[in-house]
Design a protein around this motif. Structure first.
Motif, PDB file in Angstrom:
ATOM      1  N   VAL A 195       0.872  -1.174   0.000  1.00 41.76           N
ATOM      2  CA  VAL A 195       0.000   0.000   0.000  1.00 41.76           C
ATOM      3  C   VAL A 195       0.907   1.222   0.000  1.00 41.76           C
ATOM      4  O   VAL A 195       1.818   1.314   0.832  1.00 41.76           O
ATOM      5  CB  VAL A 195      -0.931   0.027   1.228  1.00 41.76           C
ATOM      6  N   TYR A 196       0.674   2.122  -0.919  1.00 39.88           N
ATOM      7  CA  TYR A 196       1.500   3.319  -1.075  1.00 39.88           C
ATOM      8  C   TYR A 196       0.772   4.522  -0.494  1.00 39.88           C
ATOM      9  O   TYR A 196      -0.417   4.748  -0.786  1.00 39.88           O
ATOM     10  CB  TYR A 196       1.815   3.553  -2.550  1.00 39.88           C
ATOM     11  N   TYR A 197       1.501   5.292   0.300  1.00 40.91           N
ATOM     12  CA  TYR A 197       0.954   6.474   0.965  1.00 40.91           C
ATOM     13  C   TYR A 197       1.768   7.704   0.560  1.00 40.91           C
ATOM     14  O   TYR A 197       2.990   7.662   0.536  1.00 40.91           O
ATOM     15  CB  TYR A 197       1.033   6.336   2.474  1.00 40.91           C
ATOM     16  N   CYS A 198       1.074   8.801   0.303  1.00 41.56           N
ATOM     17  CA  CYS A 198       1.789  10.050   0.069  1.00 41.56           C
ATOM     18  C   CYS A 198       1.739  10.892   1.345  1.00 41.56           C
ATOM     19  O   CYS A 198       0.856  10.733   2.180  1.00 41.56           O
ATOM     20  CB  CYS A 198       1.177  10.828  -1.097  1.00 41.56           C
ATOM     21  N   LYS A 199       2.715  11.755   1.446  1.00 41.46           N
ATOM     22  CA  LYS A 199       2.766  12.694   2.556  1.00 41.46           C
ATOM     23  C   LYS A 199       3.199  14.050   2.043  1.00 41.46           C
ATOM     24  O   LYS A 199       4.104  14.148   1.207  1.00 41.46           O
ATOM     25  CB  LYS A 199       3.757  12.221   3.632  1.00 41.46           C
ATOM     26  N   GLN A 200       2.552  15.102   2.525  1.00 43.24           N
ATOM     27  CA  GLN A 200       2.942  16.464   2.200  1.00 43.24           C
ATOM     28  C   GLN A 200       3.067  17.253   3.498  1.00 43.24           C
ATOM     29  O   GLN A 200       2.206  17.155   4.370  1.00 43.24           O
ATOM     30  CB  GLN A 200       1.909  17.124   1.276  1.00 43.24           C
ATOM     31  N   GLU A 201       4.119  18.015   3.595  1.00 39.22           N
ATOM     32  CA  GLU A 201       4.362  18.862   4.761  1.00 39.22           C
ATOM     33  C   GLU A 201       3.816  20.245   4.439  1.00 39.22           C
ATOM     34  O   GLU A 201       4.402  20.969   3.630  1.00 39.22           O
ATOM     35  CB  GLU A 201       5.836  18.908   5.102  1.00 39.22           C
TER      36      GLU A 201
END
Length: 121
Positions: free
Chosen positions: A91-97
């Motif tokens: 499962v691929y997750y994106c993250k943005q700060e």
């Protein structure tokens, strides 16, 4: 404000997919964007990251096969994945700060809901 991922699916070994992670809502700015993945029963790991200035970093296992990019105008991050193999199944997750307001210097981590990638013959 939330992140919406798309592009996952099932491909044969050697196939390609492109993941997208778009921000719904407005923030003042976004600095680092990244993709993580979590194989079944294993810990989440960093796959690729891109700074606000465009500098990139990749996990050794994906170097030369995956490319991360971003569209700053749309606060969207992409992951082009080529030559997928069974070890990429996760499962691929994106993250943005994200920094919500100009008057606040605080950045918060926003995560996508996850999208499944399966490389299966």
């Amino acid at each position: 404000v939330r992140l919406v991922e798309s592009g996952g699916g099932v491909v044969p070994p050697g196939g390609s997919l492109t993941l997208s992670c778009a921000m719904s809502g407005n923030v003042f700015s976004v600095r680092r964007m990244a993709w993580y993945r979590q194989p079944l029963g294993k810990a989440r790991e960093l796959v690729a990251e891109i700074s606000g200035s465009g500098n990139t970093n990749y996990a050794d296992s994906v170097k030369g096969r995956f490319t991360i990019s971003r569209d700053n105008a749309k606060n969207t991050v992409f992951l082009q994945m080529n030559r997928l193999n069974s070890d990429d199944t996760a499962v691929y997750y994106c993250k943005q700060e994200a920094r919500y307001y100009k008057c606040s210097a605080e950045y918060v981590d926003l995560w996508g809901q996850g999208t499944q990638v399966i490389a299966l013959s």
